[in-house]
Scaffold this active site. Structure first.
Site, PDB file in Angstrom:
ATOM      1  N   LYS A 108     -15.750  -2.586  -5.760  1.00 44.62           N
ATOM      2  CA  LYS A 108     -15.689  -4.290  -5.447  1.00 44.62           C
ATOM      3  C   LYS A 108     -15.176  -4.435  -4.217  1.00 44.62           C
ATOM      4  O   LYS A 108     -13.999  -4.264  -4.145  1.00 44.62           O
ATOM      5  CB  LYS A 108     -15.362  -4.873  -6.345  1.00 44.62           C
ATOM      6  CG  LYS A 108     -14.983  -6.523  -6.469  1.00 44.62           C
ATOM      7  CD  LYS A 108     -13.756  -6.890  -6.832  1.00 44.62           C
ATOM      8  CE  LYS A 108     -13.675  -8.364  -6.424  1.00 44.62           C
ATOM      9  NZ  LYS A 108     -13.880  -8.582  -5.154  1.00 44.62           N
TER      10      LYS A 108
ATOM     11  N   GLU B 238      -1.839  -0.292  -3.708  1.00 44.63           N
ATOM     12  CA  GLU B 238      -1.170  -0.290  -2.500  1.00 44.63           C
ATOM     13  C   GLU B 238      -0.982  -1.770  -1.849  1.00 44.63           C
ATOM     14  O   GLU B 238      -2.103  -2.427  -1.972  1.00 44.63           O
ATOM     15  CB  GLU B 238      -2.256   0.311  -1.570  1.00 44.63           C
ATOM     16  CG  GLU B 238      -1.795   0.823  -0.164  1.00 44.63           C
ATOM     17  CD  GLU B 238      -0.446   1.556  -0.226  1.00 44.63           C
ATOM     18  OE1 GLU B 238      -0.155   2.401  -1.049  1.00 44.63           O
ATOM     19  OE2 GLU B 238       0.497   0.967   0.319  1.00 44.63           O
TER      20      GLU B 238
ATOM     21  N   CYS C 284      -1.214  -4.315   6.345  1.00 48.48           N
ATOM     22  CA  CYS C 284      -0.023  -4.377   5.496  1.00 48.48           C
ATOM     23  C   CYS C 284       1.148  -3.508   6.354  1.00 48.48           C
ATOM     24  O   CYS C 284       2.240  -3.584   5.912  1.00 48.48           O
ATOM     25  CB  CYS C 284      -0.236  -3.737   4.257  1.00 48.48           C
ATOM     26  SG  CYS C 284      -1.255  -2.478   4.252  1.00 48.48           S
TER      27      CYS C 284
ATOM     28  N   GLU D 144       5.671 -11.701   3.208  1.00 45.07           N
ATOM     29  CA  GLU D 144       4.766 -11.050   3.927  1.00 45.07           C
ATOM     30  C   GLU D 144       3.822 -12.549   4.395  1.00 45.07           C
ATOM     31  O   GLU D 144       3.082 -13.172   3.657  1.00 45.07           O
ATOM     32  CB  GLU D 144       3.723 -10.165   3.143  1.00 45.07           C
ATOM     33  CG  GLU D 144       2.566  -9.709   3.997  1.00 45.07           C
ATOM     34  CD  GLU D 144       1.869  -8.420   3.183  1.00 45.07           C
ATOM     35  OE1 GLU D 144       1.402  -8.799   2.002  1.00 45.07           O
ATOM     36  OE2 GLU D 144       1.459  -7.467   3.879  1.00 45.07           O
TER      37      GLU D 144
HETATM   38  C1  UN1 Z   1      -3.293  -1.622   5.714  1.00 50.35           C
HETATM   39  O1  UN1 Z   1      -3.009  -2.468   6.738  1.00 50.35           O
HETATM   40  O2  UN1 Z   1      -3.641  -1.799   4.661  1.00 50.35           O
HETATM   41  O3  UN1 Z   1      -1.476   2.655   9.507  1.00 50.35           O
HETATM   42  C2  UN1 Z   1      -3.756  -0.126   6.524  1.00 50.35           C
HETATM   43  C3  UN1 Z   1      -2.347   1.704  10.081  1.00 50.35           C
HETATM   44  C4  UN1 Z   1      -3.668   1.886   9.518  1.00 50.35           C
HETATM   45  C5  UN1 Z   1      -3.898   1.453   8.197  1.00 50.35           C
HETATM   46  C6  UN1 Z   1      -3.544  -0.050   7.750  1.00 50.35           C
HETATM   47  N1  UN1 Z   1      -4.161   3.202   9.927  1.00 50.35           N
HETATM   48  O4  UN1 Z   1      -1.757   0.515  10.431  1.00 50.35           O
END
Ligand code: UN1
Length: 499
Positions: free
Chosen positions: A180, A255, A289, A390
């Site tokens: 999804k 995550e 993230c 965040e």
């Molecule tokens: C994310 O922001 O969920 O390390 C992943 C990084 C990328 C992946 C980010 N390779 O910023």
């Protein structure tokens, strides 16, 4: 593929067929840089669609798990080759629906490509363990076994990379998948599934259902036939997924959020540090993230750093990610932009000093999209909400500090623990920070973003639940151990009996 002149209605992919939802309902996918640009129409799916996909995946599992891993990997290798061929179109589609600049969407597709080649290689490794038995004429080993149907729930900020980090390791291990994608980026998801279909993935092994989190996401977390749930998204939704999956004892990989820190010590190469903060803070419009949303700077270099950082942020070219000069694209949606604007107000109310930015961009072409100025708050106190929560947008908080210990305490003072970084020339300080910052990823003299696919990716505290994706850690999410004892002594040997 969608074109500007004809709008395509896209369907779900269930049991090897492209099918509309039983709901008869759809939703629109629009370009966040220009909402007049309708990219496509996608299925608003129902629980019944998800159940059909899960049943197809459960049936396909009984065949797919028996395909030798190197053979499964050959299909993945072909998929990687197709991504190479399609890379430019995949990247352009992604910028159009997600907003980040083309050089970054090429990077996103490249991550999917890297992961697919990497896991294709794992098909010939997939190492287990052999150890001596404690009894004579007995052999002991453990092998990886697939778990079954895997639910894959992914966000919009890495529309192809993140699905690939989950789907590809799931497949090489012998699981089947119901996927999804985020409703903001269904085209990139569909493009990825199409690659897998064209590479020859057998019917039912990969299924994709688009639609709402509640309607589509809930059965993915609760259905008895699902054995693994892998989710990337907010901590709030991750907690809901975790709770929904708990009664069925599913393996859950989460995550979630981040509030990542860059520490700049007084001996740092400031130009390098400024480069890192611009890329870490405003790359992907701050919607990673791993984004560097906090910068903790030693008081001796605070003024000088801030002047350079603000000057660079002011000079960033904001615009449509398909334009070659653009350095920062829009927020992904009106909602996301509203969150950014709320946090700017919160920062002002908390007494942080707005050093640059702080406004929505609405003039001319900007009026058709979700644009915001690159924003820096200075003199931020670590207890302020803008320093703890965040934001997922182009807003960076700069915090002064007096020592490395204080910087580490500030770094650790948030609920998240994904990524952290230090700029220093002092190896002792670098190692101390590496050990004491409680995160899953750590960088020296580089920003908090840019993780590579063959290393474990994930975080501590409220960022994750102890699992990691990418690297061989991904195999741990999508397989479980079976220990095997082969006794060739020809007699009953009793273990754990004192003689
Ligand atoms: C994310 O922001 O969920 O390390 C992943 C990084 C990328 C992946 C980010 N390779 O910023």
């Amino acid at each position: 593929m969608a074109t500007a002149t004809r709008v395509t209605t896209y369907t779900n992919y269930i049991d090897g067929e492209w099918r509309p939802s039983t709901s008869g309902q759809t939703f629109e996918n629009r370009n966040p840089a220009n909402t007049d640009d309708l990219i496509g129409i996608f299925q608003k799916s129902t629980r019944a669609d998800v159940e059909a996909a899960i049943s197809a995946a459960a049936r396909a599992y009984e065949r797919w798990r028996l395909v030798p891993a190197p053979k499964r990997a050959e299909i993945l290798f072909r998929a990687a080759q197709l991504i190479v061929e399609r890379k430019e179109n995949l990247s352009r589609d992604m910028t159009r629906e997600m907003g980040k600049v083309l050089s970054e969407t090429r990077g996103d597709v490249q991550e999917a490509l890297d992961m697919t080649f990497y896991m294709a290689g794992e098909g010939r490794r997939m190492f287990g363990q052999t150890v001596p038995s404690e009894l004579p004429n007995k052999f002991a080993m453990s092998v990886r076994q697939p778990l079954g149907v895997s639910s894959i729930i992914t966000p919009w900020n890495f529309p192809m990379a993140i699905p690939s980090w989950k789907i590809i390791p799931a497949l090489v291990c012998g699981n089947t998948v119901v996927f999804k994608p985020a409703s903001q980026t269904p085209l990139s998801a569909l493009n990825f599934v199409k690659v897998l279909e064209d590479a020859g993935i057998p019917r039912g092994v990969v299924n994709m259902v688009t639609g709402d989190g509640d309607e589509v996401g809930t059965p993915l977390a609760t259905d008895a036939q699902v054995r693994v749930v892998s989710f990337t998204g907010s901590t709030h939704v991750g907690r809901i997924v975790n709770q929904a999956a708990a009664p069925g004892f599913k393996k859950v990989h989460l995550e979630m959020g981040g509030k990542n820190v860059i520490i700049i010590m007084d001996d740092a190469d400031l130009e390098l540090a400024v480069d890192g903060c611009i890329w870490g803070g405003f790359g992907t419009t701050g919607q990673r993230c791993t984004a560097a949303s906090r910068v903790v700077v030693h008081e001796h270099v605070y003024r000088s750093f801030l002047d350079q950082f603000v000057a660079r942020a002011k000079s960033l070219v904001v615009g449509d990610g398909l334009e070659p000069d653009t350095q920062m694209g829009p927020s992904n949606s009106e909602n996301q932009l509203q969150t950014v604007m709320e946090y700017v107000q919160i920062g002002r109310d908390e007494g942080a000093r707005l050093a640059t930015g702080g406004r929505r961009l609405e003039q001319g072409e900007f009026g058709r999209g979700y644009f915001h100025e690159p924003t820096i708050f200075a003199d931020v106190h670590p207890h302020m909400r803008i320093a703890r929560e965040e934001i997922f947008g182009p807003v960076v908080s700069v915090i002064p500090c007096k020592s490395l210990n204080e910087a580490i305490d500030i770094g650790n003072s948030v609920e998240y623990g994904l990524s952290a970084s230090i700029y220093t020339q002092n190896i002792n300080q670098a190692f101390a920070a590496m050990r004491d910052l409680y995160t899953g990823i750590f960088y020296v003299n580089a920003p908090t973003i840019g993780a590579e696919v063959h290393l474990p990716f994930g975080g501590t505290k409220n960022t994750g639940n102890g699992h990691r994706e990418a690297g061989t850690a991904a195999l741990d999410v999508f397989s479980e151990w079976k220990s095997i004892y082969i006794d060739f002594s020809g007699k009953l040997q009793r273990a754990q009996i004192d003689t």
